[in-house]
Design a protein around this motif. Structure first.
Motif, short mmCIF file in Angstrom:
data_model
loop_
_atom_site.label_atom_id
_atom_site.label_comp_id
_atom_site.label_asym_id
_atom_site.label_seq_id
_atom_site.Cartn_x
_atom_site.Cartn_y
_atom_site.Cartn_z
N THR A 31 0.16 7.40 -17.89
CA THR A 31 -0.21 8.62 -17.17
C THR A 31 0.31 8.57 -15.74
OG1 THR A 31 -2.13 9.10 -18.53
CG2 THR A 31 -2.16 9.94 -16.28
N VAL A 32 0.14 7.42 -15.09
CA VAL A 32 0.61 7.30 -13.71
C VAL A 32 2.14 7.44 -13.65
CG1 VAL A 32 0.84 5.75 -11.75
CG2 VAL A 32 -1.35 5.93 -12.96
N THR A 33 2.84 6.73 -14.53
CA THR A 33 4.30 6.80 -14.47
C THR A 33 4.81 8.18 -14.91
OG1 THR A 33 4.35 5.73 -16.62
CG2 THR A 33 4.81 4.34 -14.72
N ALA A 34 4.16 8.76 -15.92
CA ALA A 34 4.61 10.08 -16.39
C ALA A 34 4.39 11.13 -15.31
CB ALA A 34 3.87 10.47 -17.66
N PHE A 35 3.25 11.07 -14.65
CA PHE A 35 2.97 12.03 -13.58
C PHE A 35 3.98 11.86 -12.44
CE2 PHE A 35 0.90 12.92 -9.51
CZ PHE A 35 0.65 14.27 -9.67
N THR A 36 4.17 10.60 -12.04
CA THR A 36 5.14 10.35 -10.97
C THR A 36 6.53 10.81 -11.40
OG1 THR A 36 3.85 8.37 -10.53
CG2 THR A 36 5.92 8.58 -9.36
N HIS A 100 5.97 12.07 -21.77
CA HIS A 100 4.96 12.87 -21.08
C HIS A 100 5.41 13.33 -19.71
CE1 HIS A 100 1.79 12.98 -24.05
NE2 HIS A 100 2.31 11.84 -24.48
N ALA A 101 6.32 12.59 -19.10
CA ALA A 101 6.89 13.05 -17.83
C ALA A 101 7.55 14.42 -18.02
CB ALA A 101 7.91 12.05 -17.31
N ARG A 145 -3.16 23.30 -8.04
CA ARG A 145 -3.21 24.53 -8.82
C ARG A 145 -3.10 24.28 -10.32
NH1 ARG A 145 -2.38 29.31 -5.72
NH2 ARG A 145 -1.67 28.81 -3.63
N SER A 146 -2.61 23.10 -10.72
CA SER A 146 -2.33 22.86 -12.14
C SER A 146 -3.44 22.11 -12.85
CB SER A 146 -1.03 22.06 -12.28
OG SER A 146 0.01 22.69 -11.60
N GLY A 147 -4.54 21.83 -12.14
CA GLY A 147 -5.61 21.01 -12.70
C GLY A 147 -5.94 21.22 -14.16
N PRO A 148 -6.34 22.43 -14.55
CA PRO A 148 -6.76 22.65 -15.95
C PRO A 148 -5.65 22.32 -16.95
CG PRO A 148 -7.34 24.52 -14.57
CD PRO A 148 -6.48 23.63 -13.74
N LEU A 149 -4.40 22.56 -16.57
CA LEU A 149 -3.30 22.29 -17.49
C LEU A 149 -3.11 20.79 -17.71
CD1 LEU A 149 -0.77 24.90 -16.12
CD2 LEU A 149 -2.06 25.03 -18.24
N PHE A 150 -3.41 20.00 -16.67
CA PHE A 150 -3.29 18.56 -16.81
C PHE A 150 -4.25 18.02 -17.86
CE2 PHE A 150 -1.72 18.24 -12.19
CZ PHE A 150 -0.43 18.43 -12.61
N GLY A 151 -5.39 18.70 -18.02
CA GLY A 151 -6.38 18.25 -18.99
C GLY A 151 -5.78 18.11 -20.38
N ASN A 152 -5.05 19.12 -20.80
CA ASN A 152 -4.43 19.08 -22.13
C ASN A 152 -3.43 17.93 -22.23
OD1 ASN A 152 -5.81 21.37 -22.83
ND2 ASN A 152 -4.16 22.74 -22.18
N LEU A 153 -2.67 17.74 -21.15
CA LEU A 153 -1.67 16.67 -21.16
C LEU A 153 -2.31 15.30 -21.29
CD1 LEU A 153 1.17 17.26 -18.61
CD2 LEU A 153 1.07 17.63 -21.05
N LEU A 154 -3.40 15.10 -20.54
CA LEU A 154 -4.06 13.80 -20.56
C LEU A 154 -4.56 13.49 -21.96
CD1 LEU A 154 -5.96 14.09 -17.18
CD2 LEU A 154 -4.20 12.42 -17.75
N VAL A 155 -5.21 14.46 -22.57
CA VAL A 155 -5.72 14.24 -23.92
C VAL A 155 -4.56 14.04 -24.90
CG1 VAL A 155 -7.00 15.30 -25.80
CG2 VAL A 155 -7.85 15.48 -23.48
N GLY A 156 -3.49 14.80 -24.70
CA GLY A 156 -2.31 14.64 -25.56
C GLY A 156 -1.73 13.24 -25.45
#
Lengths: 223, 253
Positions: A31-36, A100-101, A145-156
């Motif tokens: 998650t950390v590397t994909a987000f970065t 995921h990045a 602004r993207s908070g809610p969208l990140f939720g789906n990604l994290l679970v994915g």
């Protein structure tokens, strides 16, 4: 499903927990590397379009259309054919991060496009270099602004870690599978695993709600 | 820094958008301590002119010098990199029609962000400075507030403090009161007026004629992309030379 089956699970809980730990490790590092990676990709695609930026964009688009399992197979079984060999852990980590990045990049790119032009102009007018402007002014707003969208990604991403069992990584799903295969107790073995995945999801939801409150406090989200 | 050079020298500035000539050979200079208002009807190119000065818009031709240093083009004729441009821009500041405060930062951070990260001022020193400027625009009590909680007039006053905190050679105002509710225009004009009294060098694009008249030592009237008249406000408003300016000023009576 007898009580005895549950006792078997309990007696092997160390194996389950080992798998749980591996899952958490892969999930959090990826998650950390994909987000970065997503942030970096969007920075690289920002500004005046040229052939390199467009190629990067197409590459990410293609990556997103592939099933994760294919990416994993490609890295672990495909690359050795052209002489690139890596351990299952390396392959798993790279596959999760890069795949995921591309999703993080897509969400952040959308947020970047939606930012008012004036945000960029005021940053430029006050002497920010392109990187400073992106890092200090644009990116924080895009993320908030993207908070809610990140939720789906994290679970994915969490769910995709289960595929790692296929390239022999002993994570949570692999641990449950091993357990049920040895003792033939599929129900208790998988129920405990479901419970553990669910716990992580609950924690994620909490964290996202905190982030939502943070951005609401800045007028950046409305719910 | 060369104190003898004018703060801004615009020479033969031309700019067109999609073949439409917006600016046609503009010349003008701003000396230290001068307050210049740029007036003209909508679409006359005044905002474009202002945005060319700090290279937010890239001119097609002409030179712009900031305290003697050419912006945008290096001595060898090649275009400046974004980093080099950023360095030049940090010597100016701009106040926008739409405020453009940074919503994720509170009022104080909005003011300290550029001094700390662009100019490398120590954080506590930047905060002390920022508080002085916020006091000056009457926004110190709101230093912990986030921009979305402020009124338009308050936002613009914070934006002015943010500009001042750069210790700029010149502040560029791009229609600073056009987006404000009528009852909020006064508070922003008062703040700019106080700066004028302290001889800050300013270039102000505005539609408010009374404001332009009372605040500036020189008014530039732009029409169809050319400077039609440039004179002290008494002359521009009292004794316009050209028919075009007469008509324009007449509309605002």
């Amino acid at each position: 499903m007898k009580l005895y089956d549950w006792l078997t699970v309990w007696l092997n809980i160390d194996r389950v927990m080992l798998g749980f730990g591996v899952t958490i490790l892969f999930f959090s590092v990826a998650t950390v590397t994909a987000f970065t990676g997503g942030c970096v990709f969007v920075y690289l695609m920002d500004g005046k379009q040229n052939i390199l930026k467009r190629s990067l964009r197409s590459a990410l688009d293609v990556l997103r259309t592939l099933p994760f399992l294919i990416v994993l197979y490609l890295l672990y079984y495909g690359l050795p054919q052209i002489g690139i060999r890596m351990t299952s852990w390396t392959a798993g980590m790279i596959a999760l991060s890069v795949y995921h990045a591309s999703y993080y990049a897509e969400i952040l790119r959308g947020a970047r496009v939606a930012l008012p032009q004036g945000q960029m102009e005021s940053a430029k007018a006050h002497g920010f270099t392109p990187f400073q402007m992106y890092y200090r002014i644009l990116l924080p707003q895009m993320v908030l602004r993207s908070g809610p969208l990140f939720g789906n990604l994290l679970v994915g991403c969490l769910k995709d870690t289960a595929f790692l069992s296929i390239i022999t990584i002993y994570e949570l799903t692999a641990a449950a599978n091993a357990l049920q295969a040895v003792y033939f107790i599929p129900m208790p073995a998988f129920i405990i695993v479901i419970f553990l995945y669910w716990i992580i999801s609950l924690i994620l939801e909490r964290l996202l709600r905190l982030m939502g409150r943070y951005s609401k406090h800045r007028g950046l989200s409305y719910e | 820094m060369n104190d003898l050079s004018p703060v801004i020298e615009v020479d033969n500035l031309c700019k067109s958008f999609d073949g439409m000539e917006v600016l046609r050979s503009i010349n003008f200079t701003v000396e230290r301590g001068q307050i210049i208002s740029i007036i003209g009807s909508s679409g006359s190119g005044k905002s474009t002119l202002l945005r060319c000065i700090n290279w937010l818009e890239q001119p097609d031709r002409g030179t712009i010098r900031i305290v003697g240093n050419r912006i945008g083009i290096k001595d060898d004729g090649t275009p400046m990199s974004e980093r080099e441009l950023a360095k030049m821009r940090a010597r100016m500041a701009m106040v926008f029609q739409g405020f453009n405060l940074w919503p994720h930062l509170n009022v104080l951070r909005n003011v300290t962000e550029a001094p700390v990260h662009v100019q490398g001022v120590a954080k506590d020193e930047a905060i002390a400075q920022a508080e002085v400027w916020l006091q000056r625009v009457g926004m110190l009590i709101k230093k912990d507030a986030y921009p979305y909680t402020l009124s338009g007039g308050q936002k613009q006053r914070v934006a002015i403090a943010r500009a001042l905190a750069m210790n700029p050679e010149v502040i560029l105002f791009d229609e600073p009161t056009s987006a404000l509710d009528p009852e909020l225009v006064g508070e922003v004009q008062d703040v700019i007026g106080e700066l004028a009294a302290d001889n800050f060098t300013m270039v102000i694009v505005t539609h408010e004629m009374d404001f332009a008249r009372s605040i500036s030592n020189e008014v530039v009237f732009i029409d169809k992309g050319v400077v039609v008249e440039q004179a002290p406000p008494e002359k521009i408003f009292g004794n316009p030379e050209t028919e075009r300016l007469r008509q324009f000023v007449g509309k605002y009576r």
